[in-house]
Design an enzyme around this catalytic site. Structure first.
Site, PDB file in Angstrom:
ATOM      1  CG  HIS A  55       2.397   0.090   4.408  1.00 38.83           C
ATOM      2  ND1 HIS A  55       2.026  -0.893   5.278  1.00 38.83           N
ATOM      3  CD2 HIS A  55       1.321   0.899   4.249  1.00 38.83           C
ATOM      4  CE1 HIS A  55       0.775  -0.683   5.657  1.00 38.83           C
ATOM      5  NE2 HIS A  55       0.320   0.391   5.045  1.00 38.83           N
ATOM      6  CG  ASP A 108      -2.058  -0.892   1.179  1.00 39.53           C
ATOM      7  OD1 ASP A 108      -2.069  -1.762   0.284  1.00 39.53           O
ATOM      8  OD2 ASP A 108      -2.972  -0.775   2.024  1.00 39.53           O
TER       9      ASP A 108
HETATM   10 ZN   LIG Z   1      -2.725   3.303   3.217  1.00 44.01          ZN
END
Ligand SMILES: [Zn+2]
Length: 275
Positions: free
Chosen positions: A235, A90
């Site tokens: 991430h 993400d």
């Molecule tokens: Zn996010």
């Protein structure tokens, strides 16, 4: 005389706010410093304090909805009988980490899914182009990374649409999957994604890499929870993840897991709720 007349005009011109690029966005919630670097920094400051829903909370919410007879179409896990895992990244693309992340994935011959943020994509479109070129899947993580449950439905739709249009302009393809920031979803948010042609994707495993808990912690949390059909939330931008990712991938491979993109995971999904 001329100078006196011009002065107010010059002053006014110097005070004109430079708006960030982004013709796709009619509504842009959230406050960002228009200077690009500052926007990035303020984003990461907030991202590090982000409070993601845990997989248990998400599962509990799904159960509650089911009990109330609400069928919300989303994807949380692939086929629990198949040894497949989807790595999802993400919050990118990120100028300091995306290339390194792509290099690791290429070396390990792993295809992943990137849930990108529109304003980050605008900043570094080449990185998203590279992700798509290398066979990774691009998902939509809204344009400005806002909590969608706080927005009226049409604004949630605008957030998703702005990001999808941007992705399409770079990859030639509209994304089929979206992920609401923080995992904050309700029926309206999922519907907003559907309106833009996407299935909402959550996760089964969140090692919390965005908070920089240490490489050992990220590895242990991830490996402890590896499971069939799992969706791992990581991430793009978390430097510790880069350090520990090869170890995680190699360990999972040794255990017989195969890494797939979200679309492959979805095609074998049995846990997906009814559309
Ligand atoms: Zn996010």
């Amino acid at each position: 005389m001329v100078a006196i007349f011009l002065l107010p005009i010059l002053l006014a011109a110097s005070q004109v706010k430079i708006t960030a690029p982004g013709p796709h966005v009619a509504h842009r919630p959230g406050v960002f410093n228009p200077a690009r670097e500052d926007r990035l920094d303020s984003y990461w400051r907030r991202a590090q304090q982000e409070d993601y829903r845990s997989p248990e909370e998400l599962a509990a919410q799904i159960e509650r909805d089911k009990r109330r007879g609400r069928q919300i179409p989303l994807l949380m896990r692939g086929n629990p009988r198949e040894k497949i895992i989807a790595l999802t990244f993400d919050d990118g693309p990120h100028p300091e980490t995306t290339r390194a992340l792509l290099a690791i994935l290429a070396k390990e011959k792993v295809k992943a899914t990137f849930f990108v943020i529109g304003f980050m994509v605008e900043r570094d479109p080449d990185l998203v182009h590279a992700e798509a070129l290398e066979g990774h899947e691009i998902g939509n993580h809204t344009f400005s990374h806002v909590t969608l449950t706080h927005l009226p439905t049409h604004e949630a739709r605008t957030e998703y649409r702005a990001c999808s249009d941007l992705i399409k302009s770079i990859t030639g393809k509209y994304p089929a999957f979206c992920r609401p920031p923080g995992g904050d979803y309700d029926a309206r948010v999922v519907r907003a994604g559907r309106d833009v042609g996407m299935t909402t994707v959550l996760w089964t495993d969140d090692p919390g890499d965005y908070a920089d808990p240490g490489t050992g912690v990220i590895a242990q949390r991830t490996l402890d929870r590896l499971s069939n059909g799992g969706i791992v939330l990581l991430h793009d931008g978390a430097k510790q993840t880069l350090l520990v990712l090869p170890q995680i991938i190699e360990h999972a491979k040794k255990k017989g897991f195969r890494f797939v993109r979200v679309s492959e995971l979805e095609s074998s999904a049995t846990a997906r709720l009814v559309r």
